[in-house]
Write an enzyme that holds these catalytic residues in place. Structure first.
Site, PDB file in Angstrom:
ATOM      1  CE  LYS A 208      -3.482   2.054   2.998  1.00 29.41           C
ATOM      2  NZ  LYS A 208      -4.249   1.859   4.222  1.00 29.41           N
ATOM      3  CD  GLU A 214       9.553  -5.934   6.889  1.00 30.59           C
ATOM      4  OE1 GLU A 214       9.304  -4.828   6.373  1.00 30.59           O
ATOM      5  OE2 GLU A 214       9.414  -6.162   8.105  1.00 30.59           O
ATOM      6  N   GLY A 268      -4.687  -1.966   5.617  1.00 30.87           N
ATOM      7  CA  GLY A 268      -3.896  -3.103   5.144  1.00 30.87           C
ATOM      8  C   GLY A 268      -4.506  -4.447   5.496  1.00 30.87           C
ATOM      9  NE  ARG A 269      -5.712  -3.950  11.811  1.00 34.53           N
ATOM     10  CZ  ARG A 269      -5.104  -2.774  11.872  1.00 34.53           C
ATOM     11  NH1 ARG A 269      -4.040  -2.551  11.141  1.00 34.53           N
ATOM     12  NH2 ARG A 269      -5.554  -1.811  12.661  1.00 34.53           N
ATOM     13  CD  GLU A 354      -1.191  -4.529  12.418  1.00 29.13           C
ATOM     14  OE1 GLU A 354      -0.073  -5.060  12.516  1.00 29.13           O
ATOM     15  OE2 GLU A 354      -1.674  -4.207  11.325  1.00 29.13           O
ATOM     16  CG  HIS A 385      -3.856 -35.831  17.609  1.00 21.70           C
ATOM     17  ND1 HIS A 385      -3.897 -37.136  18.037  1.00 21.70           N
ATOM     18  CD2 HIS A 385      -4.954 -35.645  16.845  1.00 21.70           C
ATOM     19  CE1 HIS A 385      -4.974 -37.721  17.528  1.00 21.70           C
ATOM     20  NE2 HIS A 385      -5.638 -36.832  16.810  1.00 21.70           N
ATOM     21  CE  LYS A 513       6.549  -0.906  10.125  1.00 24.14           C
ATOM     22  NZ  LYS A 513       5.709  -0.131   9.222  1.00 24.14           N
TER      23      LYS A 513
HETATM   24  C1  G6Q Z   1      -2.094  -3.722   8.346  1.00 25.62           C
HETATM   25  C2  G6Q Z   1      -0.862  -3.062   8.631  1.00 25.62           C
HETATM   26  C3  G6Q Z   1       0.375  -3.744   8.107  1.00 25.62           C
HETATM   27  C4  G6Q Z   1       0.669  -3.485   6.642  1.00 25.62           C
HETATM   28  C5  G6Q Z   1       2.079  -3.943   6.332  1.00 25.62           C
HETATM   29  C6  G6Q Z   1       2.442  -3.775   4.891  1.00 25.62           C
HETATM   30  O1  G6Q Z   1      -3.179  -3.286   8.616  1.00 25.62           O
HETATM   31  O2  G6Q Z   1      -0.946  -1.749   8.242  1.00 25.62           O
HETATM   32  O3  G6Q Z   1       0.372  -5.122   8.340  1.00 25.62           O
HETATM   33  O4  G6Q Z   1      -0.258  -4.138   5.832  1.00 25.62           O
HETATM   34  O5  G6Q Z   1       2.979  -3.241   7.148  1.00 25.62           O
HETATM   35  O6  G6Q Z   1       2.330  -2.439   4.497  1.00 25.62           O
HETATM   36  P1  G6Q Z   1       2.398  -2.036   3.000  1.00 25.62           P
HETATM   37  O7  G6Q Z   1       1.261  -2.662   2.281  1.00 25.62           O
HETATM   38  O8  G6Q Z   1       2.338  -0.539   2.976  1.00 25.62           O
HETATM   39  O9  G6Q Z   1       3.704  -2.553   2.466  1.00 25.62           O
END
Ligand code: G6Q
Length: 546
Positions: A208, A214, A268-269, A354, A385, A513
Site C-alpha cells: 500500500k 521487507e 492493510g489488514r 493489531e 493431538h 521498525k
Molecule cells: C495492516 C498493517 C500492516 C501493513 C504492512 C504492509 O493493517 O498496516 O500489516 O499491511 O505493514 O504495508 P504495505 O502494504 O504498505 O507494504
C-alpha cells in the site's frame, strides 16, 4: 461524524454485567441448559448457509440482554452507520474505513465529498482483464511462453489475507502456482526463486505504501534475479504492482498498465477485497474472486441491518467482551475443522490483535479495563493431538470457536464423518467433562485395583464446563468464506466500539521498525549508538561472530 467517546466501564450495563458475571461464575454451563429448556434454540442463529450455536457458553439471557444494553449505551448503531457511510472513524490517521464499499455492487458512499464507486469499478475491471489474460495464457513472458507461476511479494496486510484465501480456496484453483514471499529473511525469497523459471514467472509486488522495508528488499531481489535472464524492457511483462504510491512504483520501473491502485480508506489488514487480492483472482479466476466479495457483502448487509440479538458478528463480539471483561479470559482459540483454513487463525491474529491491541481510549486516556483479547489456533483434528490437553484439563479459561462444514469439498464422506465426529465430540467433551464416578466405573471395568484407581482417578477426571461456540456452514465456497471473514471483521469493529479504542490504526508496530533502522545504520556507518546493556551485548556478539 466520527465515533463517540464513551467509557464503557462507566455505563449502567457494565455494572449490571459485573453483578451478573459474579452470579454466573458460580454456575455450570450444564446447569444453564437445565434451567432453560429452550436454551439451544434461543442461543442459535441461522443466516443463509450458516448456523451458529452459542448455547455451550457460560452466559445466560440476562447477560446477553445486558450486553445488548451495553452496545446501545456505547451507541453501536450510530457507530455502524459511521463505519458504512465513510466517516473518518480511523481518527488518528484521518481516514475512513471502507473495505465494505469494495464488496458492494453499488455504493453511493463518498470519501471527503468524492464518490468512490467509479474508481472501485475501474480497478475491478482492470483486475479482471489482467487475471484473465494471465490465466488464459495470452499474457506472455519474454520468450513468448505463458505464465505458470505467480509470486506475491508483500507483508502483513499485503500478505496474510491473500495467502490465507488462496490456501482456503485451493480446491477452486486453476493451473497457476501461486507463491507468497513476505519475510525479509533472504532465505524466504531465495527458497522460492530457486525452483522458478524466469520465462514463466510473474511477480506481484503488493505494498500500500511502497515504502515497506521487507517488500522493497524482496522486490529488489526478485528484479535482480529476473534481470540475470532478461533485459530491463521485459520487466513490464513479469512485474505487476498494487499500491497507493504510484510515484514509487514508477521509480521501481513497473509498467503503468500493470499497476493496480488502492486507496487510503482501505486498511492493510482489511485489504484482501481490493487490488491486494490480485493473487487471489489469479489463483481462482476473477469470477470466483467476485463470489468471495459477494459473500462478504451478504454478511455486511446482515451486520448492518440485523438487531443485536440476531446479529452474528455483534453477538460474537459481545461474547468476547463478556469473557474478556467479566469472566477473566485472556485468550480465545479458533479451531477450523478443515485443512483448507489452516492459515485462518494466523490471518485473524493480525486482524484482531493489531486492531484491538490498544491501551489508550479514544480520548487518549489509558484504559482501566481489558481490551484486545489474544487469539490463536490450528486446524482440527491436528490441534486435538497438540494443545487440546490444556483446554480440557489445564487451569485457564479459554473459550473456543469451532468452525466446521456439513459437506467436504472432495466428497469423501468417510473421512468427513470421521472429521466431524471429532468436531462435535470435542465440544461435547469440553462441556460435559467426565466425572470421578464415570472414571471409576471405567477403571473398575478395566480390572484396576483400588490402589491403582485412587492413584489414577484425579488425572483422568475432566471438569468440563469449558465454553465453546459452534459455527457450522454448509460448504467451504468462496461465498461462504467471504461471509465468514466479514463476520470476524465486524466482530473486531464492534469490540473496538465497546472498548472505546481506535481499531484501525497500528502505531504499535512503528517503534521496532525505527530501532531496526538505527541498528542497520550503525552497521553501515560503523558508529555505535546507545543501547541498553543486554542489547549492546547481543549486538556485539552478533557482529563478532557473523
Ligand atoms: C495492516 C498493517 C500492516 C501493513 C504492512 C504492509 O493493517 O498496516 O500489516 O499491511 O505493514 O504495508 P504495505 O502494504 O504498505 O507494504
Amino acid at each position: 461524524m466520527t465515533l463517540n467517546k464513551i467509557n464503557p466501564s462507566k455505563t449502567k450495563s457494565w455494572e449490571s454485567l459485573q453483578n451478573i458475571s459474579e452470579n454466573l461464575k458460580a454456575q455450570s454451563i450444564l446447569s444453564l441448559f437445565e434451567t432453560d429448556p429452550n436454551r439451544v434454540s434461543s442461543h442459535t442463529l441461522k443466516w443463509e448457509e450458516f448456523l451458529i450455536d452459542f448455547s455451550k457458553n457460560k452466559i445466560d439471557q440476562s447477560a446477553w440482554d445486558a450486553l445488548y444494553a451495553l452496545a446501545d449505551e456505547c451507541k453501536l448503531e450510530e457507530a455502524k452507520k459511521a463505519y458504512f457511510n465513510g466517516a473518518t472513524i480511523n481518527e488518528t490517521e484521518g481516514r475512513a474505513v471502507l473495505h465494505t464499499a469494495l464488496r458492494a455492487n453499488k455504493t453511493s458512499v463518498e470519501v471527503e465529498g468524492t464518490a468512490i464507486e467509479a474508481d472501485i469499478k475501474a480497478v475491478k475491471a482492470q483486475m479482471k482483464r489482467f487475471s484473465t489474460s494471465v490465466i488464459d495464457g495470452s499474457h506472455k513472458g519474454f520468450t513468448g511462453k505463458s505464465i505458470t507461476d505467480v509470486v506475491n511479494i508483500g507483508i502483513g496486510g499485503s500478505d496474510l489475507g491473500p495467502v490465507m484465501v488462496v490456501d482456503a480456496l485451493a480446491y477452486y484453483k486453476n493451473h497457476l502456482n501461486v507463491h507468497f514471499v513476505s519475510n525479509v529473511d533472504g532465505d524466504h525469497i531465495n527458497e522460492v526463486l530457486k525452483d522458478l523459471n524466469p520465462e514463466t514467472t510473474l511477480f506481484v509486488i503488493v505494498s500500500k505504501s511502497f515504502t515497506t522495508q521487507e517488500t522493497l528488499a524482496n522486490a529488489t531481489t526478485a528484479k535482480k534475479w529476473f534481470l540475470n535472464f532478461a533485459e530491463e524492457k521485459w520487466v513490464a511483462n513479469h512485474f505487476a504492482a498494487v499500491s497507493t504510491n504510484l510515484k514509487m512504483i514508477d521509480e521501481f520501473g513497473i509498467d503503468q498498465k500493470n499497476v493496480f491502485t488502492m486507496w487510503n480508506w482501505v486498511g492493510g489488514r482489511f485489504s484482501l477485497w481490493s487490488s491486494v487480492g490480485l493473487s487471489i483472482a489469479l489463483a481462482i479466476g476473477y469470477d470466483r474472486f467476485e463470489e468471495l466479495l459477494d459473500g462478504a457483502h451478504g454478511m455486511d448487509k446482515h451486520f448492518a441491518e440485523a438487531p443485536s440479538a440476531s446479529n452474528i458478528p455483534t453477538r460474537m463480539a459481545l461474547l468476547t467482551v463478556w469473557y474478556n471483561n467479566f469472566m477473566g479470559a485472556e485468550t480465545e482459540a479458533l479451531i477450523p475443522y478443515t485443512q483448507y483454513l489452516h492459515r485462518f487463525p494466523a490471518y485473524l491474529q493480525q486482524a484482531i490483535m493489531e486492531s484491538n491491541g490498544k491501551g489508550v481510549d479514544r480520548r487518549g486516556n489509558e484504559v482501566t479495563y481489558q481490551t484486545g483479547n489474544i487469539v490463536w489456533g490450528e486446524p482440527g483434528t491436528n490441534a486435538q493431538h497438540a494443545f487440546f490437553q490444556l483446554i480440557h484439563q489445564g487451569t485457564k479459561l479459554i473459550p473456543v470457536d469451532f468452525i466446521g462444514f456439513v459437506h467436504s469439498l472432495h466428497g469423501d464422506t468417510s473421512h468427513h464423518d470421521k472429521l466431524m465426529s471429532n468436531f462435535f465430540a470435542q465440544t461435547e467433551a469440553l462441556l460435559n467433562g467426565k466425572s470421578a464416578e464415570q472414571v471409576k466405573t471405567e477403571l473398575l471395568a478395566e480390572g484396576k485395583s483400588s490402589e491403582e484407581i485412587v492413584a489414577l482417578l484425579p488425572h483422568k477426571v475432566f471438569k468440563g464446563d469449558n465454553p465453546t461456540t459452534t459455527l457450522l456452514m454448509n460448504r467451504l465456497t468462496p461465498y461462504n468464506l467471504g461471509a465468514l471473514i466479514a463476520a470476524y471483521e465486524h466482530k473486531i469493529f464492534v469490540q473496538g466500539v465497546i472498548w472505546n479504542i481506535f481499531s484501525y490504526d497500528q502505531w504499535g508496530v512503528e517503534l521496532g521498525k525505527q530501532l531496526a533502522k538505527t541498528i542497520l545504520e550503525e552497521w553501515n556507518t560503523k558508529k555505535e549508538a546507545p543501547h541498553d546493556p543486554s542489547t549492546k551485548e547481543l549486538l556485539s556478539y552478533y557482529t563478532q561472530n557473523k
